[in-house]
Design a protein around this motif. Structure first.
Motif, PDB file in Angstrom:
ATOM      1  N   ILE A   1       1.123  -1.148  -0.066  1.00 25.69           N
ATOM      2  CA  ILE A   1      -0.063   0.144   0.121  1.00 25.69           C
ATOM      3  C   ILE A   1       0.987   1.235  -0.107  1.00 25.69           C
ATOM      4  O   ILE A   1       1.397   1.564   1.099  1.00 25.69           O
ATOM      5  CB  ILE A   1      -0.885   0.107   1.165  1.00 25.69           C
ATOM      6  CG1 ILE A   1      -1.825  -1.205   1.182  1.00 25.69           C
ATOM      7  CG2 ILE A   1      -1.870   1.234   1.026  1.00 25.69           C
ATOM      8  CD1 ILE A   1      -2.783  -1.218   2.473  1.00 25.69           C
ATOM      9  N   LYS A   2       1.077   1.774  -1.095  1.00 24.89           N
ATOM     10  CA  LYS A   2       2.155   2.612  -1.121  1.00 24.89           C
ATOM     11  C   LYS A   2       1.666   4.104  -1.642  1.00 24.89           C
ATOM     12  O   LYS A   2       0.750   4.327  -2.139  1.00 24.89           O
ATOM     13  CB  LYS A   2       3.198   2.330  -2.542  1.00 24.89           C
ATOM     14  CG  LYS A   2       2.579   2.391  -3.658  1.00 24.89           C
ATOM     15  CD  LYS A   2       3.242   1.973  -5.112  1.00 24.89           C
ATOM     16  CE  LYS A   2       2.755   2.118  -6.392  1.00 24.89           C
ATOM     17  NZ  LYS A   2       3.815   1.486  -7.445  1.00 24.89           N
ATOM     18  N   GLU A   3       2.372   4.990  -1.341  1.00 22.98           N
ATOM     19  CA  GLU A   3       2.194   6.412  -1.518  1.00 22.98           C
ATOM     20  C   GLU A   3       2.469   6.949  -2.773  1.00 22.98           C
ATOM     21  O   GLU A   3       3.386   6.416  -3.500  1.00 22.98           O
ATOM     22  CB  GLU A   3       3.053   7.385  -0.280  1.00 22.98           C
ATOM     23  CG  GLU A   3       2.711   8.684  -0.572  1.00 22.98           C
ATOM     24  CD  GLU A   3       3.107   9.591   0.452  1.00 22.98           C
ATOM     25  OE1 GLU A   3       3.007  10.964   0.809  1.00 22.98           O
ATOM     26  OE2 GLU A   3       3.983   9.100   1.373  1.00 22.98           O
ATOM     27  N   THR A   4       1.530   7.530  -3.603  1.00 19.74           N
ATOM     28  CA  THR A   4       1.784   7.905  -4.787  1.00 19.74           C
ATOM     29  C   THR A   4       1.053   9.484  -4.895  1.00 19.74           C
ATOM     30  O   THR A   4       1.224  10.276  -3.977  1.00 19.74           O
ATOM     31  CB  THR A   4       0.775   6.865  -5.834  1.00 19.74           C
ATOM     32  OG1 THR A   4       1.072   7.544  -6.983  1.00 19.74           O
ATOM     33  CG2 THR A   4      -0.771   7.108  -5.515  1.00 19.74           C
TER      34      THR A   4
ATOM     35  N   PHE B   1      -2.728   6.999  -1.804  1.00 15.46           N
ATOM     36  CA  PHE B   1      -1.923   5.967  -1.750  1.00 15.46           C
ATOM     37  C   PHE B   1      -2.806   4.934  -2.859  1.00 15.46           C
ATOM     38  O   PHE B   1      -3.809   5.042  -3.318  1.00 15.46           O
ATOM     39  CB  PHE B   1      -2.111   5.203  -0.307  1.00 15.46           C
ATOM     40  CG  PHE B   1      -1.289   5.647   0.796  1.00 15.46           C
ATOM     41  CD1 PHE B   1      -0.134   5.004   1.050  1.00 15.46           C
ATOM     42  CD2 PHE B   1      -1.425   7.375   1.146  1.00 15.46           C
ATOM     43  CE1 PHE B   1       0.955   5.683   1.795  1.00 15.46           C
ATOM     44  CE2 PHE B   1      -0.487   7.511   2.255  1.00 15.46           C
ATOM     45  CZ  PHE B   1       0.618   6.874   2.606  1.00 15.46           C
ATOM     46  N   CYS B   2      -2.162   4.052  -3.150  1.00 11.97           N
ATOM     47  CA  CYS B   2      -2.578   2.775  -3.799  1.00 11.97           C
ATOM     48  C   CYS B   2      -2.194   1.675  -3.459  1.00 11.97           C
ATOM     49  O   CYS B   2      -1.170   1.351  -3.081  1.00 11.97           O
ATOM     50  CB  CYS B   2      -2.359   3.147  -5.419  1.00 11.97           C
ATOM     51  SG  CYS B   2      -0.771   2.724  -5.914  1.00 11.97           S
TER      52      CYS B   2
ATOM     53  N   THR C   1      -5.594  12.383   5.657  1.00 16.50           N
ATOM     54  CA  THR C   1      -4.501  11.945   6.847  1.00 16.50           C
ATOM     55  C   THR C   1      -4.023  10.530   5.646  1.00 16.50           C
ATOM     56  O   THR C   1      -4.819  10.103   4.704  1.00 16.50           O
ATOM     57  CB  THR C   1      -5.280  11.321   7.842  1.00 16.50           C
ATOM     58  OG1 THR C   1      -6.070  10.584   7.641  1.00 16.50           O
ATOM     59  CG2 THR C   1      -5.886  12.691   8.697  1.00 16.50           C
ATOM     60  N   LYS C   2      -2.693  10.430   6.141  1.00 13.59           N
ATOM     61  CA  LYS C   2      -2.437   8.992   5.459  1.00 13.59           C
ATOM     62  C   LYS C   2      -3.158   8.024   5.740  1.00 13.59           C
ATOM     63  O   LYS C   2      -3.400   7.227   4.922  1.00 13.59           O
ATOM     64  CB  LYS C   2      -0.869   8.761   5.873  1.00 13.59           C
ATOM     65  CG  LYS C   2       0.038  10.096   5.187  1.00 13.59           C
ATOM     66  CD  LYS C   2       1.450   9.457   5.534  1.00 13.59           C
ATOM     67  CE  LYS C   2       2.501  10.275   4.828  1.00 13.59           C
ATOM     68  NZ  LYS C   2       3.882   9.896   5.210  1.00 13.59           N
ATOM     69  N   LYS C   3      -3.718   7.757   7.041  1.00 13.78           N
ATOM     70  CA  LYS C   3      -4.325   6.731   7.425  1.00 13.78           C
ATOM     71  C   LYS C   3      -5.824   6.475   6.639  1.00 13.78           C
ATOM     72  O   LYS C   3      -5.974   5.413   6.230  1.00 13.78           O
ATOM     73  CB  LYS C   3      -4.962   6.757   8.986  1.00 13.78           C
ATOM     74  CG  LYS C   3      -5.535   5.601   9.384  1.00 13.78           C
ATOM     75  CD  LYS C   3      -5.920   5.624  11.097  1.00 13.78           C
ATOM     76  CE  LYS C   3      -6.641   4.550  11.493  1.00 13.78           C
ATOM     77  NZ  LYS C   3      -6.935   4.585  12.970  1.00 13.78           N
ATOM     78  N   GLU C   4      -6.488   7.530   6.543  1.00 15.65           N
ATOM     79  CA  GLU C   4      -7.587   7.777   5.559  1.00 15.65           C
ATOM     80  C   GLU C   4      -7.282   7.336   4.190  1.00 15.65           C
ATOM     81  O   GLU C   4      -8.210   6.646   3.503  1.00 15.65           O
ATOM     82  CB  GLU C   4      -8.294   9.203   5.662  1.00 15.65           C
ATOM     83  CG  GLU C   4      -9.536   9.390   4.903  1.00 15.65           C
ATOM     84  CD  GLU C   4      -9.963  10.895   5.221  1.00 15.65           C
ATOM     85  OE1 GLU C   4     -10.733  11.269   4.093  1.00 15.65           O
ATOM     86  OE2 GLU C   4      -9.569  11.650   6.147  1.00 15.65           O
ATOM     87  N   ALA C   5      -6.119   7.802   3.611  1.00 14.26           N
ATOM     88  CA  ALA C   5      -6.020   7.562   2.360  1.00 14.26           C
ATOM     89  C   ALA C   5      -5.615   6.113   1.902  1.00 14.26           C
ATOM     90  O   ALA C   5      -6.050   5.505   1.158  1.00 14.26           O
ATOM     91  CB  ALA C   5      -4.716   8.406   1.722  1.00 14.26           C
TER      92      ALA C   5
END
Length: 555
Positions: A91-94, A107-108, A123-127
């Motif tokens: 689950i990576k940041e894009t 994220f994807c 937020t990162k958690k939400e994404a």
């Protein structure tokens, strides 16, 4: 701390503890099968203190039912399925898609190299959660069709299978651990082998060049197609060319990448042509949000290499246990590396004398690191298209059984850089795996410095002497009596001008030199500056700065 040495040395400003931690198996964003860890609880903890459930004993069907009943959330289900079914999960940041107003994280989900829809949140958690929720509707139907069934729980270990013939696990036990049971791992090497065999059958006198093969493969709904191929293992011994007609770096992956650029130029000409049939056949489509072209939906790019690329990917595989080495050794092994006449040196090495070398370039591994951030299209093509990334890097090196160094070099060194990059650029973490080799290394010393190049649409291959940086006389394809390769910078500038004319880009046609055309690609140059500053800040050293006079030529 150790004092800097030599002209390429950069600040060691990063915390060495951070570098050491990058060599430990971290599971914050991707699932990797658990090793023999023992803990009195049912959880396994990573270095950040986050807990992950031990391998579930429930079947995928039961896990999915629990999710649909609201007993677990999407991210947990993906990790549980990855553990049960043994697929590679990230689950990576894009980057955010389109003209999204405001600040969002994106994220994807990536499963065995297949990338799913992008999820966004404040937020990162939400994404991450949104990305997981978007992936599951596409993933779950495929799992249901496979009818996965777990064996009944038992205290008695299953009987060992009878082996009638030696298997690959007998010969390369470490290699099997890394090879994923994915169609990508089998079909791509076969496609490369078929194309290479076709080329070598037409020109058997150059078959000795095939041992260092690298190739780019396009994946569509109809299968896999090799679109660019290159071989080679050398830098030129000649002085830096001021005319742009010498190929300075002829390593296989660099040659294949420049062949890929020729392929991209060809499809741009097709897209901008006045013929509807050619436009339809192009791999590109117009992206209204960016104003640039992008690969059509359903088209992905993969890279195959027949040898582990030179640089940190090789050196860092030798010592990966941070408990047994010093931070200084770690930094030297996973630092940036320089390549000169077939040899590589750390930028922190005291044994390398740059003044004695005519041409120096960054190592193949470092270039892969750069391309996974800036894209494989380069500065000139970025005037027309969005960054082009590879989804997987497949390594067919029969002498290699450990690719952890490659993963550290290409992905971990630049983790966290995406948020600093301009729109449409990101750190694209590739799926890296060992796969079957397509060609054996040759002992023919007579063609040791030769390399071949080919891209889809070429009538014949070109043979370049890596030390000379020019086409050889006996090459099936020759551009002219000067023997300048079709991969040289001058040839690329010529194609750039052709596309600019077809696209009616008067601003680009007015550029006076190769350097000016590259500098005008503002977002690309910004991303490049961010990348090099990031690597320096993390303690991996300074990127080699080329003399500007080398690119200051015109048509």
């Amino acid at each position: 701390m150790f004092p800097g040495r030599g002209s390429f040395q950069g600040s060691r400003g990063a915390s060495f503890s951070q570098i050491l931690r990058k060599n430990l198996p971290v599971m914050t964003e991707s699932y990797k099968p658990l090793a023999t860890l023992t803990r009195p609880t049912n959880d396994v903890f990573n270095q950040q203190g986050k807990s992950y459930a031990a391998k579930p004993t429930l079947s995928p069907k039961v896990l999915i039912e629990k999710y649909t009943q609201g007993e677990t959330h999407a991210v947990s289900l993906l990790h549980q399925l990855a553990q049960v079914l043994q697929f590679h999960l990230e689950i990576k940041e894009t980057v955010t898609t389109g003209n999204i107003q405001g600040f969002y994280f994106a994220f994807c989900v990536v499963i065995d190299g297949v990338e799913y829809k992008t999820g966004m949140g404040i937020t990162k958690k939400e994404a991450r959660l949104k990305a997981a929720q978007l992936a599951l509707p596409d993933l779950l139907p495929t799992l249901e069709s496979l009818n996965y069934v777990l064996p009944e729980a038992s205290d008695v270990p299953p009987p060992l299978p009878v082996k009638e013939e030696p298997s690959i696990s007998d010969i390369h036990p470490c290699r099997v651990i890394h090879e994923r049971k994915s169609s990508v791992n089998l079909q791509i090497p076969q496609a490369v082998k078929n194309q290479l065999t076709k080329l070598m059958n037409s020109h058997p006198e150059f078959s000795a060049c095939a041992g260092t093969t690298a190739a780019f493969i396009i994946q569509t709904s109809s299968g896999y197609e090799v679109v660019a191929l290159g071989t080679g293992n050398f830098n030129t011994k000649e002085s830096a060319s001021v005319s742009g007609r010498i190929v300075h770096d002829s390593h296989a992956v660099v040659t294949a990448r420049r062949s890929l650029m020729r392929f991209l130029y060809r499809h741009l000409l097709m897209f901008f042509s006045k013929t509807a049939n050619l436009t339809e056949k192009s791999i590109f489509q117009q992206n209204s949000s960016s104003g640039l072209l992008s690969l059509k939906n359903g088209i992905t790019l993969h890279l195959y290499v027949n040898q582990l690329p030179k640089g940190a990917a090789i050196s860092s595989k030798l010592r990966l246990n941070p408990l047994s080495i010093s931070a200084w050794q770690v930094n030297n092994e996973i630092s940036l590396h320089l390549s000169v006449e077939g040899k590589v040196f750390s930028v922190f090495s005291s044994s390398f004398d740059q003044s004695a070398s005519k041409v120096v370039s960054m190592s193949a591994t470092d270039k892969l690191t750069q391309w996974q951030v800036l894209g494989y299209q380069g500065a000139l093509l970025s005037h027309f298209i969005e960054p082009v990334y590879v989804q997987s890097i497949l390594i067919g090196d029969i002498d290699c059984s450990d690719i952890r160094g490659m993963k550290i070099s290409v992905s971990q060194r630049v983790e966290g850089i995406t948020s600093q990059l301009p729109m449409f650029y990101c750190m694209m973490r590739p799926y890296i795996s060992l796969v079957p080799s397509v060609a054996a290394n040759s002992a023919d010393k007579g063609q040791l410095t030769y390399g071949i190049n080919w891209s889809e649409g070429d009538s014949s291959l070109e043979v370049v002497d890596g030390l000379e940086g020019k086409t050889v006389e006996q090459s099936p394809f020759k551009s002219g009596p000067a023997l300048a390769s079709r991969l040289c910078k001058a040839a690329m500038l010529h194609r750039f001008k052709l596309v600019a004319k077809e696209a009616q880009r008067q601003d680009l046609l007015a550029t006076s030199s190769y350097t000016e055309a590259k500098r005008m690609a503002k977002p690309y140059q910004e991303a490049k500056n961010v990348l090099r500053a990031f690597l320096l800040q993390q303690g991996f050293g300074s990127w080699l700065t080329k003399l500007s006079v080398c690119d200051n030529f015109s048509m």
